[in-house]
Design a protein around this motif. Structure first.
Motif, PDB file in Angstrom:
ATOM      1  N   LYS A   1       8.612 -10.947  21.517  1.00  0.00           N
ATOM      2  CA  LYS A   1       8.337 -10.900  20.080  1.00  0.00           C
ATOM      3  C   LYS A   1       9.678 -10.717  19.342  1.00  0.00           C
ATOM      4  O   LYS A   1       9.745 -11.615  18.212  1.00  0.00           O
ATOM      5  CB  LYS A   1       7.497  -9.453  19.802  1.00  0.00           C
ATOM      6  CG  LYS A   1       6.140  -9.649  19.858  1.00  0.00           C
ATOM      7  CD  LYS A   1       5.704  -8.209  19.675  1.00  0.00           C
ATOM      8  CE  LYS A   1       4.076  -8.188  20.009  1.00  0.00           C
ATOM      9  NZ  LYS A   1       3.320  -8.836  19.217  1.00  0.00           N
TER      10      LYS A   1
ATOM     11  N   MET B   1      14.003  -4.012  20.580  1.00  0.00           N
ATOM     12  CA  MET B   1      14.036  -5.202  20.022  1.00  0.00           C
ATOM     13  C   MET B   1      14.995  -5.546  19.010  1.00  0.00           C
ATOM     14  O   MET B   1      15.457  -6.763  18.955  1.00  0.00           O
ATOM     15  CB  MET B   1      12.364  -5.278  19.245  1.00  0.00           C
ATOM     16  CG  MET B   1      11.167  -5.222  20.002  1.00  0.00           C
ATOM     17  SD  MET B   1       9.881  -4.932  19.062  1.00  0.00           S
ATOM     18  CE  MET B   1       9.540  -6.665  18.578  1.00  0.00           C
TER      19      MET B   1
ATOM     20  N   GLU C   1      -4.440  -4.630   9.313  1.00  0.00           N
ATOM     21  CA  GLU C   1      -3.679  -3.567  10.022  1.00  0.00           C
ATOM     22  C   GLU C   1      -4.625  -2.754  10.662  1.00  0.00           C
ATOM     23  O   GLU C   1      -4.365  -1.463  11.044  1.00  0.00           O
ATOM     24  CB  GLU C   1      -2.833  -2.671   9.135  1.00  0.00           C
ATOM     25  CG  GLU C   1      -1.511  -3.530   8.482  1.00  0.00           C
ATOM     26  CD  GLU C   1      -0.744  -4.098   9.533  1.00  0.00           C
ATOM     27  OE1 GLU C   1      -0.713  -3.223  10.352  1.00  0.00           O
ATOM     28  OE2 GLU C   1      -0.201  -5.103   9.339  1.00  0.00           O
TER      29      GLU C   1
ATOM     30  N   CYS D   1      -1.120   3.477  13.216  1.00  0.00           N
ATOM     31  CA  CYS D   1       0.086   3.424  13.451  1.00  0.00           C
ATOM     32  C   CYS D   1       0.694   2.345  14.282  1.00  0.00           C
ATOM     33  O   CYS D   1       1.760   1.793  13.981  1.00  0.00           O
ATOM     34  CB  CYS D   1       0.632   4.933  14.269  1.00  0.00           C
ATOM     35  SG  CYS D   1       0.005   5.202  15.883  1.00  0.00           S
TER      36      CYS D   1
ATOM     37  N   ARG E   1      -4.122  -6.527  16.992  1.00  0.00           N
ATOM     38  CA  ARG E   1      -3.694  -5.959  15.467  1.00  0.00           C
ATOM     39  C   ARG E   1      -4.394  -6.950  14.473  1.00  0.00           C
ATOM     40  O   ARG E   1      -4.117  -8.318  14.338  1.00  0.00           O
ATOM     41  CB  ARG E   1      -2.201  -5.960  15.454  1.00  0.00           C
ATOM     42  CG  ARG E   1      -1.700  -5.494  14.014  1.00  0.00           C
ATOM     43  CD  ARG E   1      -0.227  -5.466  14.221  1.00  0.00           C
ATOM     44  NE  ARG E   1       0.337  -5.305  12.853  1.00  0.00           N
ATOM     45  CZ  ARG E   1       1.625  -5.587  12.704  1.00  0.00           C
ATOM     46  NH1 ARG E   1       2.172  -6.096  13.817  1.00  0.00           N
ATOM     47  NH2 ARG E   1       2.388  -5.454  11.502  1.00  0.00           N
TER      48      ARG E   1
ATOM     49  N   ILE F   1       7.109   0.076  13.092  1.00  0.00           N
ATOM     50  CA  ILE F   1       6.170  -1.082  13.754  1.00  0.00           C
ATOM     51  C   ILE F   1       5.669  -2.148  12.967  1.00  0.00           C
ATOM     52  O   ILE F   1       5.260  -3.308  13.455  1.00  0.00           O
ATOM     53  CB  ILE F   1       5.302  -0.070  14.546  1.00  0.00           C
ATOM     54  CG1 ILE F   1       6.114   0.669  15.732  1.00  0.00           C
ATOM     55  CG2 ILE F   1       4.172  -0.733  15.298  1.00  0.00           C
ATOM     56  CD1 ILE F   1       5.225   1.577  16.539  1.00  0.00           C
ATOM     57  N   LYS F   2       5.334  -1.861  11.668  1.00  0.00           N
ATOM     58  CA  LYS F   2       4.684  -2.798  10.792  1.00  0.00           C
ATOM     59  C   LYS F   2       5.775  -4.010  10.762  1.00  0.00           C
ATOM     60  O   LYS F   2       5.130  -5.109  10.345  1.00  0.00           O
ATOM     61  CB  LYS F   2       4.332  -2.109   9.704  1.00  0.00           C
ATOM     62  CG  LYS F   2       3.583  -0.809   9.623  1.00  0.00           C
ATOM     63  CD  LYS F   2       2.134  -1.331   9.837  1.00  0.00           C
ATOM     64  CE  LYS F   2       1.412  -0.027  10.052  1.00  0.00           C
ATOM     65  NZ  LYS F   2       0.175   0.071  10.971  1.00  0.00           N
ATOM     66  N   ASP F   3       6.920  -4.117  10.907  1.00  0.00           N
ATOM     67  CA  ASP F   3       7.861  -5.023  10.904  1.00  0.00           C
ATOM     68  C   ASP F   3       7.494  -5.893  11.820  1.00  0.00           C
ATOM     69  O   ASP F   3       8.024  -7.163  11.590  1.00  0.00           O
ATOM     70  CB  ASP F   3       9.379  -4.613  10.843  1.00  0.00           C
ATOM     71  CG  ASP F   3       9.336  -3.825   9.410  1.00  0.00           C
ATOM     72  OD1 ASP F   3       8.724  -3.831   8.666  1.00  0.00           O
ATOM     73  OD2 ASP F   3      10.453  -3.011   9.542  1.00  0.00           O
ATOM     74  N   LEU F   4       7.206  -5.585  13.144  1.00  0.00           N
ATOM     75  CA  LEU F   4       7.130  -6.189  14.092  1.00  0.00           C
ATOM     76  C   LEU F   4       6.335  -7.427  14.290  1.00  0.00           C
ATOM     77  O   LEU F   4       5.128  -7.500  13.797  1.00  0.00           O
ATOM     78  CB  LEU F   4       6.824  -5.414  15.439  1.00  0.00           C
ATOM     79  CG  LEU F   4       7.500  -4.118  15.699  1.00  0.00           C
ATOM     80  CD1 LEU F   4       7.136  -3.610  16.787  1.00  0.00           C
ATOM     81  CD2 LEU F   4       9.170  -4.471  15.614  1.00  0.00           C
ATOM     82  N   PRO F   5       6.694  -8.607  14.733  1.00  0.00           N
ATOM     83  CA  PRO F   5       5.611  -9.837  14.513  1.00  0.00           C
ATOM     84  C   PRO F   5       4.657  -9.827  15.538  1.00  0.00           C
ATOM     85  O   PRO F   5       4.507  -9.218  16.479  1.00  0.00           O
ATOM     86  CB  PRO F   5       6.767 -10.970  15.029  1.00  0.00           C
ATOM     87  CG  PRO F   5       7.688 -10.483  15.785  1.00  0.00           C
ATOM     88  CD  PRO F   5       8.040  -8.852  15.312  1.00  0.00           C
ATOM     89  N   ARG F   6       3.402 -10.392  14.884  1.00  0.00           N
ATOM     90  CA  ARG F   6       2.207 -10.259  15.556  1.00  0.00           C
ATOM     91  C   ARG F   6       2.069 -11.429  16.740  1.00  0.00           C
ATOM     92  O   ARG F   6       1.351 -11.032  17.733  1.00  0.00           O
ATOM     93  CB  ARG F   6       1.071 -10.660  14.668  1.00  0.00           C
ATOM     94  CG  ARG F   6       0.753  -9.650  13.590  1.00  0.00           C
ATOM     95  CD  ARG F   6      -0.081 -10.337  12.418  1.00  0.00           C
ATOM     96  NE  ARG F   6      -0.232  -9.677  11.307  1.00  0.00           N
ATOM     97  CZ  ARG F   6      -0.778  -8.617  11.039  1.00  0.00           C
ATOM     98  NH1 ARG F   6      -1.795  -8.179  11.846  1.00  0.00           N
ATOM     99  NH2 ARG F   6      -0.719  -7.914   9.901  1.00  0.00           N
TER     100      ARG F   6
ATOM    101  N   TRP G   1      -0.686  -0.788  20.211  1.00  0.00           N
ATOM    102  CA  TRP G   1      -0.413  -1.939  20.261  1.00  0.00           C
ATOM    103  C   TRP G   1       0.624  -2.507  20.886  1.00  0.00           C
ATOM    104  O   TRP G   1       0.811  -3.529  21.601  1.00  0.00           O
ATOM    105  CB  TRP G   1      -0.609  -2.564  18.936  1.00  0.00           C
ATOM    106  CG  TRP G   1      -0.027  -4.035  18.843  1.00  0.00           C
ATOM    107  CD1 TRP G   1      -0.956  -5.098  19.161  1.00  0.00           C
ATOM    108  CD2 TRP G   1       0.857  -4.393  17.980  1.00  0.00           C
ATOM    109  NE1 TRP G   1      -0.205  -6.330  18.479  1.00  0.00           N
ATOM    110  CE2 TRP G   1       0.682  -5.807  17.901  1.00  0.00           C
ATOM    111  CE3 TRP G   1       1.850  -3.854  17.265  1.00  0.00           C
ATOM    112  CZ2 TRP G   1       1.890  -6.568  17.252  1.00  0.00           C
ATOM    113  CZ3 TRP G   1       3.008  -4.276  16.525  1.00  0.00           C
ATOM    114  CH2 TRP G   1       3.042  -5.935  16.612  1.00  0.00           C
TER     115      TRP G   1
END
Lengths: 92, 303
Positions: free
Chosen positions: B35, B197, A60, A42, A56, B5-10, A46
């Protein structure tokens, strides 16, 4: 740590983000251990980690970089499926 | 616009190895802010916990252009940087598109830096001012500031037989900012990363000055377990003591809905700085939450 003779003149810091050289692991009392079977990927640990110690990966999946972890336990609290447990460091 | 949360930059623009306390939510907040900014920012930081703990010579935790200043002039220097960048672009000497961002603590915003802040907002510089609010001068040893909430214990507002702790109430910083007629101001909390954000993005993209007031629970000064920071931030929102809203060109909008509020007792009993307070003070703090609920349209208290 560098001596003053090796540092640039004028107290300049020429390398951005070089605080990664500092070892915060010695602050730690508890160490997070991530159970990859329970992890639902999820990403909450992180994004909530104050240090950026949770890595990360491209696929994923997540892992803990222990050299940056101060052992606060925010990741454990933020994990809804309880995939992270805090274990006391040995020798303390 | 970030949705999950998957859209957030690494990308990490605040390097690990900084010396913030274990469990300090300022680290979380600044990671999220940088970020969202995408790295195209000049960060101006007044003296604060963040400044002293990210720039231990000969090291720095910043991976973006960064300048450190005294408590009082962060907004003035940010205004200068913004004007200089504008002048360089006008003369054709630079085509770089950098935003200017101030990250300052509550002491550097509410007390010492408010004159410079007011000036920068009034002159209409294109900058984003972020106040991270841990509700006292934590860096120098937990002295009260004008952001310290009612009844909280600090070293300069100690509780005792004749004292309830802090006697005054917190200033309304977003209200002060909007009174300057600025286009965008908002409150945020790192416990709600997507909300925070998106607000940073909006504040950077808007033409003219914008202000973001971020609540960052402090494990050392609020006296709670280091692992609880994010949960306490969430409880502040759910109790109605820290409503998350934005004022976009005069229109106030609640960005995180709270259909059922938690009683404030739940938020207070986790923190050592409220350990001394009596029923009377708890009721007074509940009244503050009730007023917020009425003002911003939060739900009734959970039974």
């Amino acid at each position: 740590m560098k001596s003053w003779k090796e540092l640039p003149i004028g107290a300049m810091i020429i390398e951005p983000g070089n605080s990664i050289e500092y070892n915060v692991a010695q602050w730690r009392v508890f160490r997070p251990v991530l159970d990859k079977n329970k992890c639902t990927k999820c990403g909450l640990c992180w994004i909530f980690c104050p240090e950026g110690a949770i890595v990360r990966n491209e696929d994923e999946s997540y892992e803990v970089n222990l050299s940056f972890c101060k052992g606060c336990g925010i990741c454990q609290r933020s994990c809804n499926v309880k995939a992270i447990t805090m274990i006391k460091e040995e020798g303390l | 616009m970030f949705k999950t949360i998957k859209d957030l930059p690494r990308d990490e623009y605040l390097a690990p190895g900084h010396r913030l306390c274990a469990g300090c939510t300022v680290g979380t907040a600044v990671r999220q802010i940088l970020k969202a900014s995408g790295g195209n920012v000049v960060v101006v930081t007044a003296t604060s916990c963040l400044e002293v703990s990210t720039s231990y010579f000969p090291q720095t935790a910043w991976r973006v252009p960064w300048i450190h200043l005294g408590f009082e002039n962060s907004a003035a220097v940010a205004a200068g940087i913004e004007s200089a960048l504008k002048a360089l672009r006008k003369k054709g000497k630079s085509n770089e598109d950098f935003h200017v961002m101030v990250i300052s603590g509550d002491g550097g915003t509410f007390d010492i830096g408010i004159q410079a802040l007011s000036g920068a907002l009034e002159r209409g510089h294109d900058l984003l001012y972020i106040c991270y609010d841990n509700e006292a001068y934590m860096n120098t040893g937990i002295q009260r500031s004008s952001a310290t909430p009612y009844a909280a214990a600090t070293t300069t507002s100690p509780p005792g037989a004749r004292s309830i702790g802090q006697r005054t109430h917190k200033k309304d910083l977003v209200g002060i900012a909007i009174a300057h007629g600025i286009p965008y101001a908002a409150t945020a909390c790192p416990s709600y990363p997507i909300d925070l954000m998106n607000k940073v993005r909006k504040g950077l993209d808007v033409e003219g000055p914008s202000l973001l007031h971020v609540l960052t629970p402090c494990t050392t000064g609020w006296r709670f377990d280091p692992s609880l920071g994010i949960e306490i931030g969430r409880l502040a929102v759910l109790t109605g003591l820290w409503p998350l809203y934005e004022v976009d060109r005069g229109v106030t909008r609640l960005t995180v809905q709270v259909p059922k509020r938690e009683p404030v007792r739940k938020y207070l009993e986790l923190q050592g700085r409220f350990k001394h307070i009596s029923e009377n003070e708890i009721n007074k703090i509940q009244e503050i939450a009730d007023k917020n609920a009425e003002k911003f349209g939060l739900g009734p208290i959970k039974e």
